[in-house]
Write a protein that holds these residues in place. Structure first.
Motif, PDB file in Angstrom:
ATOM      1  N   ALA A  96       0.837  -1.202   0.000  1.00 52.19           N
ATOM      2  CA  ALA A  96       0.000   0.000   0.000  1.00 52.19           C
ATOM      3  C   ALA A  96       0.870   1.250   0.000  1.00 52.19           C
ATOM      4  O   ALA A  96       0.607   2.225  -0.725  1.00 52.19           O
ATOM      5  CB  ALA A  96      -0.929  -0.009   1.200  1.00 52.19           C
ATOM      6  N   ARG A  97       1.945   1.197   0.807  1.00 55.66           N
ATOM      7  CA  ARG A  97       2.838   2.363   0.871  1.00 55.66           C
ATOM      8  C   ARG A  97       3.535   2.564  -0.484  1.00 55.66           C
ATOM      9  O   ARG A  97       3.643   3.672  -1.002  1.00 55.66           O
ATOM     10  CB  ARG A  97       3.884   2.172   1.966  1.00 55.66           C
ATOM     11  CG  ARG A  97       3.278   2.048   3.346  1.00 55.66           C
ATOM     12  CD  ARG A  97       4.295   1.544   4.359  1.00 55.66           C
ATOM     13  NE  ARG A  97       5.405   2.453   4.540  1.00 55.66           N
ATOM     14  CZ  ARG A  97       6.676   2.105   4.374  1.00 55.66           C
ATOM     15  NH1 ARG A  97       6.986   0.871   4.022  1.00 55.66           N
ATOM     16  NH2 ARG A  97       7.629   2.985   4.553  1.00 55.66           N
ATOM     17  N   GLU A  98       4.013   1.427  -1.012  1.00 54.98           N
ATOM     18  CA  GLU A  98       4.746   1.515  -2.281  1.00 54.98           C
ATOM     19  C   GLU A  98       3.823   1.981  -3.404  1.00 54.98           C
ATOM     20  O   GLU A  98       4.208   2.805  -4.254  1.00 54.98           O
ATOM     21  CB  GLU A  98       5.354   0.153  -2.618  1.00 54.98           C
ATOM     22  CG  GLU A  98       6.593  -0.126  -1.786  1.00 54.98           C
ATOM     23  CD  GLU A  98       7.000  -1.593  -1.814  1.00 54.98           C
ATOM     24  OE1 GLU A  98       6.404  -2.366  -2.600  1.00 54.98           O
ATOM     25  OE2 GLU A  98       7.892  -1.951  -1.034  1.00 54.98           O
ATOM     26  N   ALA A  99       2.574   1.475  -3.397  1.00 55.42           N
ATOM     27  CA  ALA A  99       1.613   1.879  -4.419  1.00 55.42           C
ATOM     28  C   ALA A  99       1.353   3.373  -4.362  1.00 55.42           C
ATOM     29  O   ALA A  99       1.314   4.068  -5.389  1.00 55.42           O
ATOM     30  CB  ALA A  99       0.311   1.103  -4.245  1.00 55.42           C
ATOM     31  N   ALA A 100       1.225   3.889  -3.118  1.00 58.36           N
ATOM     32  CA  ALA A 100       0.979   5.325  -2.949  1.00 58.36           C
ATOM     33  C   ALA A 100       2.156   6.122  -3.491  1.00 58.36           C
ATOM     34  O   ALA A 100       1.980   7.134  -4.194  1.00 58.36           O
ATOM     35  CB  ALA A 100       0.735   5.637  -1.475  1.00 58.36           C
ATOM     36  N   SER A 101       3.363   5.656  -3.187  1.00 57.78           N
ATOM     37  CA  SER A 101       4.563   6.355  -3.682  1.00 57.78           C
ATOM     38  C   SER A 101       4.620   6.306  -5.203  1.00 57.78           C
ATOM     39  O   SER A 101       4.916   7.306  -5.868  1.00 57.78           O
ATOM     40  CB  SER A 101       5.828   5.711  -3.112  1.00 57.78           C
ATOM     41  OG  SER A 101       5.852   5.892  -1.726  1.00 57.78           O
ATOM     42  N   ASP A 102       4.343   5.109  -5.730  1.00 61.49           N
ATOM     43  CA  ASP A 102       4.382   4.946  -7.184  1.00 61.49           C
ATOM     44  C   ASP A 102       3.384   5.862  -7.883  1.00 61.49           C
ATOM     45  O   ASP A 102       3.623   6.322  -8.994  1.00 61.49           O
ATOM     46  CB  ASP A 102       4.061   3.486  -7.568  1.00 61.49           C
ATOM     47  CG  ASP A 102       5.200   2.555  -7.155  1.00 61.49           C
ATOM     48  OD1 ASP A 102       6.280   3.090  -6.813  1.00 61.49           O
ATOM     49  OD2 ASP A 102       4.996   1.328  -7.144  1.00 61.49           O
ATOM     50  N   LEU A 103       2.272   6.114  -7.178  1.00 60.60           N
ATOM     51  CA  LEU A 103       1.253   6.984  -7.773  1.00 60.60           C
ATOM     52  C   LEU A 103       1.538   8.462  -7.537  1.00 60.60           C
ATOM     53  O   LEU A 103       0.687   9.312  -7.750  1.00 60.60           O
ATOM     54  CB  LEU A 103      -0.127   6.613  -7.221  1.00 60.60           C
ATOM     55  CG  LEU A 103      -0.630   5.223  -7.694  1.00 60.60           C
ATOM     56  CD1 LEU A 103      -1.863   4.811  -6.927  1.00 60.60           C
ATOM     57  CD2 LEU A 103      -0.922   5.248  -9.193  1.00 60.60           C
ATOM     58  N   GLY A 104       2.713   8.745  -6.960  1.00 61.60           N
ATOM     59  CA  GLY A 104       3.149  10.126  -6.856  1.00 61.60           C
ATOM     60  C   GLY A 104       2.908  10.806  -5.529  1.00 61.60           C
ATOM     61  O   GLY A 104       3.092  12.015  -5.396  1.00 61.60           O
ATOM     62  N   ALA A 105       2.524  10.030  -4.514  1.00 58.98           N
ATOM     63  CA  ALA A 105       2.296  10.653  -3.205  1.00 58.98           C
ATOM     64  C   ALA A 105       3.631  11.036  -2.569  1.00 58.98           C
ATOM     65  O   ALA A 105       4.623  10.302  -2.699  1.00 58.98           O
ATOM     66  CB  ALA A 105       1.544   9.683  -2.306  1.00 58.98           C
ATOM     67  N   SER A 106       3.637  12.191  -1.883  1.00 58.17           N
ATOM     68  CA  SER A 106       4.855  12.601  -1.169  1.00 58.17           C
ATOM     69  C   SER A 106       4.960  11.762   0.109  1.00 58.17           C
ATOM     70  O   SER A 106       4.008  11.075   0.493  1.00 58.17           O
ATOM     71  CB  SER A 106       4.762  14.087  -0.813  1.00 58.17           C
ATOM     72  OG  SER A 106       3.700  14.281   0.101  1.00 58.17           O
ATOM     73  N   ARG A 107       6.099  11.871   0.812  1.00 58.11           N
ATOM     74  CA  ARG A 107       6.270  11.105   2.070  1.00 58.11           C
ATOM     75  C   ARG A 107       5.186  11.484   3.060  1.00 58.11           C
ATOM     76  O   ARG A 107       4.651  10.634   3.777  1.00 58.11           O
ATOM     77  CB  ARG A 107       7.656  11.394   2.662  1.00 58.11           C
ATOM     78  CG  ARG A 107       8.755  10.683   1.934  1.00 58.11           C
ATOM     79  CD  ARG A 107      10.016  10.735   2.772  1.00 58.11           C
ATOM     80  NE  ARG A 107       9.842   9.939   3.982  1.00 58.11           N
ATOM     81  CZ  ARG A 107      10.581   8.901   4.294  1.00 58.11           C
ATOM     82  NH1 ARG A 107      11.543   8.542   3.503  1.00 58.11           N
ATOM     83  NH2 ARG A 107      10.369   8.229   5.408  1.00 58.11           N
TER      84      ARG A 107
END
Lengths: 385, 296
Positions: free
Chosen positions: B192-203
């Protein structure tokens, strides 16, 4: 006793207490046989120590349980709540046996012929018939005395000399300059006495409305000015560390552990003047140990009271774990000679007679409930500074 | 006759077997809770309706204890207890979240050691640990004595203040926040974390939108646990606070001991239980643990 709807909870409390005291096997046995080999003692600390109990256990081949509490009202409540079936001996301060427990049927008298001779060996002032051991009409012996001491306040004599503390008296706590320099022992029954005395009247009588109002005002002032409220260990630690210069309530009982550790600058003080009978300013306590009105009273109960009269055992009681105190049996040279110089210093033997003479004896405060409620409210209202 | 008796017994046995296995298995615990938990609680509730300063259940039931409380200044103690418990919980969240995050995601093989450091103090009595703090913080003690001797700095002790009480509560209740929180954070799937990052979410967005909501069960359990424990705290107020603040638990203790007023103490206890119970229920309604835990 049969269990019914009305006494169910009381009986539950008794059984719970029996479990807590580990006496359930004893309770079962008591239904079938007398309790020759077991003894349950409700007491202040010291009597529950292994030094005091182990020789008795061995000599009598008995199971002796002792529970220690640190205030009289709680112990009396335990009996009132139905635990007279559990305990054999109760050890509380002087007025309770004569004025409360005997009239309420919580304790039973001792055999005078057995115990009267012991008074011949007690310190002057505790001769037969000693008032607090006797029933109101003087006909019954309600308990035996042993530990006692003056109990007003304690100072660090490096900060306040003994003379200044004795001469200033309870006004030490009235002086605004002392705000934040003193502590208060967490001993609320005694604190009620002290607030009365600081307010300028005798605690041990009924009080007028004006006095009650003054009490409330004084309680707020005294608790508001205190640096801390805590137990004996904390008070001694705070005195030694320099957090505070003096504390109430205190005396030989609370200062002796620090003095025994070499801090002779920590000293119980009996003020030279005060608002109590005879212009006295100090208050003293004398423990009275009584046999509980237990329907199956252990025959070991009176034997234990005889046992602690022995000079060596009395010395052990004086210096049992916790606090160190003079004992009335020091009137017997065989007992007195067992005390070393350091031990006598710890219990302030040098000034004990003089201090006891400057004290009235702990007594029941007739309007204690009202005053305690006011003091509790005052503590709450000054809460958080 | 014998056959009928046996039949009846067998029938009874079959009847008992018809009871769901879960209930049968839970029966010993239910009985234990009834005797060990419900009975004392009912006794306290019953006592709260007895006349003041009585010691049995034979008195005429009355509301006088509750009236006494509402007419007194007990609310001051209650507010202190609730306020400092809330402050403790907030401080614990701030301290525990980063530590819990570290335990799950950062410390790697050192996590066990760090966990042990937090667990080991639990094996020592709370009072002993608090007296340890007293000796550490007291004037001329470990901290101030060292500062004075080594650096010549004379500082005032922080003992016997509200801050010292908070320090004690935060210290004592830290593990009760940390471990549920660690569990909560460990439940957040890496995917879930990686997916969010991959979709462009900041830290920050990953934390706010993914990690925090998914770790919420641990956070809520930690908050409830520490809040309930902290509201019932008394040793911290006494040992480190020098009773400069009087909590409601102190009022209860005084009622049961020096005041010899068990009914008043019982009424105060019932009110405290009610207030804490209501607050916990509100929290549980707001944060549905079953939903969080994926049970529905």
């Amino acid at each position: 006793m049969a269990i019914n709807r009305r006494n169910f909870m009381q009986q539950s409390a008794v059984w719970a207490a029996a479990f807590a005291a580990g006496t359930v096997p004893g309770v079962f046995r008591s239904a079938m046989a007398a309790r020759e080999n077991e003894l349950n003692i409700l007491c202040w600390e010291g009597y529950n120590s292994a030094q005091v109990l182990d020789p008795f256990r061995t000599a009598q081949n008995a199971t002796v349980k002792a529970e220690s509490l640190t205030n009289d009202p709680t112990m009396i409540n335990r009996l009132r709540a139905g635990e007279t079936n559990v305990w054999d001996l109760i050890n509380v301060n002087n007025p309770w046996a004569r004025k409360v427990m005997y009239p309420e049927g919580l304790i039973k008298p001792l055999d005078k012929a057995t115990f009267e001779p012991f008074f011949a060996n007690m310190l002057p002032g505790f001769e037969w018939p000693y008032r607090w051991c006797m029933s109101d009409d003087g006909s019954e012996l309600l308990g035996m005395i042993q530990r006692f001491g003056p109990y007003s306040y304690v100072v660090n004599t490096d900060k306040i000399s003994r003379e200044t503390a004795e001469d200033t008296g309870w006004d030490l706590f009235n002086d605004p300059a002392n705000k934040g320099k003193y502590g208060i022992l967490e001993s609320d029954d005694w604190n009620v006495f002290n607030i009365c005395v600081i307010a300028g009247f005798d605690p041990f009588r009924e009080h007028t409305d004006d006095e009650v109002a003054k009490f409330s005002e004084t309680a707020k002032k005294v608790f508001g000015g205190a640096k801390l409220v805590g137990d004996i260990a904390t008070m001694n630690q705070a005195l030694i560390a320099g957090e505070i210069d003096f504390h109430m309530t205190g005396g030989t009982y609370s200062a002796s552990p620090a003095r025994a550790d070499g801090y002779l600058n920590i000293r119980g003080i009996t003020p030279k003047k005060g608002p109590m009978a005879g212009g006295k300013g100090g208050i003293a306590w004398i423990e009275v140990t009584s046999t509980v009105n237990n329907p199956e009273l252990s025959p070991l109960a009176p034997k234990f009271l005889e046992y602690v009269q022995d000079p060596e055992v009395a010395h052990t009681v004086a210096f049992a774990e916790g606090t160190f105190n003079p004992v009335t049996q020091m009137g017997n040279s065989k007992c007195f000679d067992l005390f070393t110089k350091d031990e006598l210093d710890a219990i302030q033997w040098d000034s004990l007679n003089e201090e006891m003479a400057g004290c009235v004896e702990y007594d029941i405060v007739p309007d204690y409930d009202k005053l305690l409620d006011l003091m509790t409210a005052a503590k709450r209202e000054v809460s958080g500074g | 006759m014998t056959a009928r008796t046996e039949g009846a017994t067998a029938g009874g046995g079959v009847g008992f077997l018809r009871v769901p296995a879960g209930f049968r298995a839970a029966l010993p615990v239910i009985l234990f809770l009834l005797v060990g938990f419900a009975a004392p609680l009912l006794a306290v509730i019953g006592f709260s309706f007895m006349p003041a300063r009585t010691f049995g259940f034979t008195g005429q039931p009355t509301l006088e204890n509750y009236i006494t409380i509402f007419e007194s200044t007990s609310y001051i103690s209650l507010l202190w207890s609730l306020g400092l418990a809330l402050a403790t919980v907030l401080i614990l969240i701030l301290i525990s979240y980063p530590v819990a995050y570290g335990l799950v995601r950062v410390f790697g093989r050192w996590s066990t050691l760090v966990t042990l450091l937090f667990v080991i103090p639990l094996f020592v009595s709370e009072n002993v640990r608090l007296y340890g703090w007293l000796l550490f913080l007291i004037k001329n003690g470990v901290l101030l004595g060292t500062l004075k001797t080594v650096f010549g700095i004379e500082a005032e002790s922080m003992l016997f203040t509200t801050g010292a009480i908070l320090l004690g509560m935060v210290y004592v209740y830290l593990p009760y926040m940390l471990f549920p929180l660690t569990l909560g954070i460990s439940m957040v799937p890496n995917d879930a974390r990686e997916a969010a990052s991959d979709l462009g979410a900041s830290r920050w967005q990953v934390f706010k939108e993914v990690e925090l909501p998914l770790s919420m069960p641990g956070l809520v359990i930690g908050c409830l646990l520490t809040f309930v424990l902290a509201v019932g705290a008394i040793a911290e107020y006494k040992v480190l606070g020098g009773q400069q603040v009087i909590p409601i638990t102190h009022d209860i203790e005084i009622a049961f001991t020096y005041a010899q007023n068990w009914p008043l103490g019982a009424a105060l206890s019932v009110l405290l239980m009610l207030i804490v119970g209501v607050l916990v229920m509100i929290a549980l309604r707001r944060f549905d643990l079953d939903k969080f835990l994926g049970r529905r």
